[in-house]
Design a protein around this motif. Sequence first.
Motif, mmCIF file in Angstrom:
data_model
loop_
_atom_site.group_PDB
_atom_site.id
_atom_site.type_symbol
_atom_site.label_atom_id
_atom_site.label_comp_id
_atom_site.label_asym_id
_atom_site.label_seq_id
_atom_site.Cartn_x
_atom_site.Cartn_y
_atom_site.Cartn_z
ATOM 1 N N LEU A 73 16.360 -1.044 2.506
ATOM 2 C CA LEU A 73 15.572 -0.599 1.353
ATOM 3 C C LEU A 73 14.170 -1.186 1.383
ATOM 4 N N PHE A 74 14.070 -2.470 1.696
ATOM 5 C CA PHE A 74 12.746 -3.094 1.727
ATOM 6 C C PHE A 74 11.877 -2.460 2.815
ATOM 7 N N SER A 75 12.468 -2.153 3.964
ATOM 8 C CA SER A 75 11.705 -1.510 5.040
ATOM 9 C C SER A 75 11.219 -0.130 4.605
ATOM 10 N N GLY A 76 12.089 0.631 3.924
ATOM 11 C CA GLY A 76 11.674 1.936 3.420
ATOM 12 C C GLY A 76 10.545 1.833 2.422
ATOM 13 N N ILE A 77 10.595 0.794 1.577
ATOM 14 C CA ILE A 77 9.521 0.577 0.594
ATOM 15 C C ILE A 77 8.204 0.267 1.297
ATOM 16 N N VAL A 78 8.247 -0.597 2.302
ATOM 17 C CA VAL A 78 7.021 -0.957 3.037
ATOM 18 C C VAL A 78 6.430 0.278 3.722
ATOM 19 N N VAL A 79 7.277 1.091 4.350
ATOM 20 C CA VAL A 79 6.792 2.306 5.015
ATOM 21 C C VAL A 79 6.128 3.236 4.001
ATOM 22 N N GLY A 80 6.783 3.449 2.856
ATOM 23 C CA GLY A 80 6.204 4.313 1.827
ATOM 24 C C GLY A 80 4.907 3.762 1.270
ATOM 25 N N ALA A 81 4.860 2.459 1.061
ATOM 26 C CA ALA A 81 3.640 1.832 0.539
ATOM 27 C C ALA A 81 2.483 1.996 1.518
ATOM 28 N N PHE A 82 2.736 1.786 2.805
ATOM 29 C CA PHE A 82 1.681 1.941 3.816
ATOM 30 C C PHE A 82 1.186 3.389 3.861
ATOM 31 N N MET A 83 2.079 4.353 3.684
ATOM 32 C CA MET A 83 1.665 5.757 3.661
ATOM 33 C C MET A 83 0.701 6.026 2.515
ATOM 34 N N LEU A 84 0.920 5.342 1.393
ATOM 35 C CA LEU A 84 0.059 5.518 0.213
ATOM 36 C C LEU A 84 -1.174 4.623 0.249
ATOM 37 N N GLY A 85 -1.301 3.837 1.298
ATOM 38 C CA GLY A 85 -2.450 2.943 1.404
ATOM 39 C C GLY A 85 -2.322 1.691 0.564
ATOM 40 N N LYS A 86 -1.095 1.325 0.200
ATOM 41 C CA LYS A 86 -0.859 0.120 -0.601
ATOM 42 C C LYS A 86 -0.316 -0.961 0.341
#
Length: 576
Positions: free
Chosen positions: A132-145
């Motif tokens: 879950l944490f890895s998925g969150i990091v991937v999604g955040a990077f996609m959004l530029g966060k």
Amino acid sequence: MNKLQNKLTFLCIILGLIGALYVNLYVSATWVESRIQYQTYLTEQGEWAYVKQGNEQIISDVTPYEQSPLAQHKLNLLTSEPEIKEQWVVISDVGQNPILLRADYHFKVWSLLPAFIAIALCLISREPLLALFSGIVVGAFMLGKFDISQEVLIPNMATTDAASILILYLWLLGGLMGIWSKTGAAQAFAEMMSERFVTGPRSAKLVTWMLGVLFFQGGTMSTVLVGTTVKPMADKANVSHEELSYVVDSTASPIAAVIAFNAWPAYIQAFIFVPGVAFLATEADRIAFFFSSIPFSFYGIFAVIGTLLLSLEFTVFSGAPIRKAISRARLTGQLDAPDAAPISAKELQETSVPEGYNPHWIEFVFPLVSLIGIAVVTFIFTGTPQIHWAFGGALLIAVLFALGKGMQIREMLNGLGIGWKGVVVASVILMLAITIGTISKQLGGGIYLVDLLGEELPFWILPVVLQLLTMIIAFSTGTSWGTFAIAFPLAMPLVWDISQNEMLANPEVFMMICFAGVLNGSVYGDQCSPISDTTILSSMTTGCDLMDHVKTQLVPATFAASIAAVLWTLCALFMS
């Protein structure tokens, strides 16, 4: 994890991060027009208004659709983010009532990347926290966060949903389970049930099934209530945790879709208003439409029947993984697979009764009855069960019982501590699941999938297409109610348009069939997703390894969904 699992996990994370950075740098958002159709009306002052959450909302400004910057033909010309995100418009060929136009976006198939990474890592590593944490990091990077703590975790954990999880599942549920562990009440209840009602695995599972049907409110409340109630007696009866978690999970949301005297119709009706459709005109009409569609809820019906058959030891439709778990438990007494890692702590699976304290089953039943009673009474008077009141009252009664029977305050507090420690990992997993669901919604994964639909589809295939799309959306986001909010406002107008274009003889029946496809597809995806709250809680309360629960449940659930797909297609062909 072994070396191969470590390598695959590392590779998956690296590829996910590379993909996320690529999207952030090189992939432009695709902006999509979404139409939200409220039941608008004119007030006595001649102003347009609508009702939201019981309050009248005045529409201050209405723009012709052709002039709106959010119309699709203008969104197609965008090279950057639109200046406004939503606007009330009038569309001449739809009617004079205003429609809320909203600008949504997606990154095409890339929008599904965070959910894909999280689910893939759950399967490879069997470590839900890491996944879950890895998925969150991937999604955040996609959004530029790139500041994960400040820009993602803190904002999502400082929400009402996160606070609700901490209070309900960590403090109240954890505390209640800890007190029961300290007083030995759960074990005493299991022994009483074993002496009077439960004589083996079959009767233990039948009791579980009946409780799941009885608690037809669905969702997290059902899984928590049933799971915590039956685990002691099911363990004593040698029921594998995979069997138990499947029965608990598959009699939660599926039964709520079939016995719909709960909060579901009131919530869903707000999303299925279609202008010009007489049988969906008012709230009462839409709720009546929900109940009329229940005979078409084939997945929910077969999911509940499947768990009944398993409870009766009829395992033909249960799948090889569950049969393997049954054989292991019966032959060896091992309730979990050898490599299992249950997300509930071992402290909650043991008792630590103080010397001189005599446990009694009434200490388990009375708080449980009060919990159900408070939930039912508050549902009758407020329209929704007040779960926090229910669990808070149950915890208070359990504490008073313990103190009244002579337990020392220090021992009671120790019991609370045991309970809190026992569910902290599951609570963190739940919070991360909510966070990745929010990120998936921001990335527009559901919008992208629904946007794939077109009005050129043959009408008879539409129910199954809607089922498959909502299965994917719910599986990727871990929420059925969130999928309802995404899919119904887009799907129902499309279904009506196709029924009119095809000049179907019974458009209302066709709408019911497609409605059931969306409803049941969402339930299936939520039920089978490793990032769903009900999946996590079913595993936690029954002491099952999360991924063992997912893998064993997937087979019978998919079998039920396949039968439902065939029946929806036949109904669309011969009843529309």
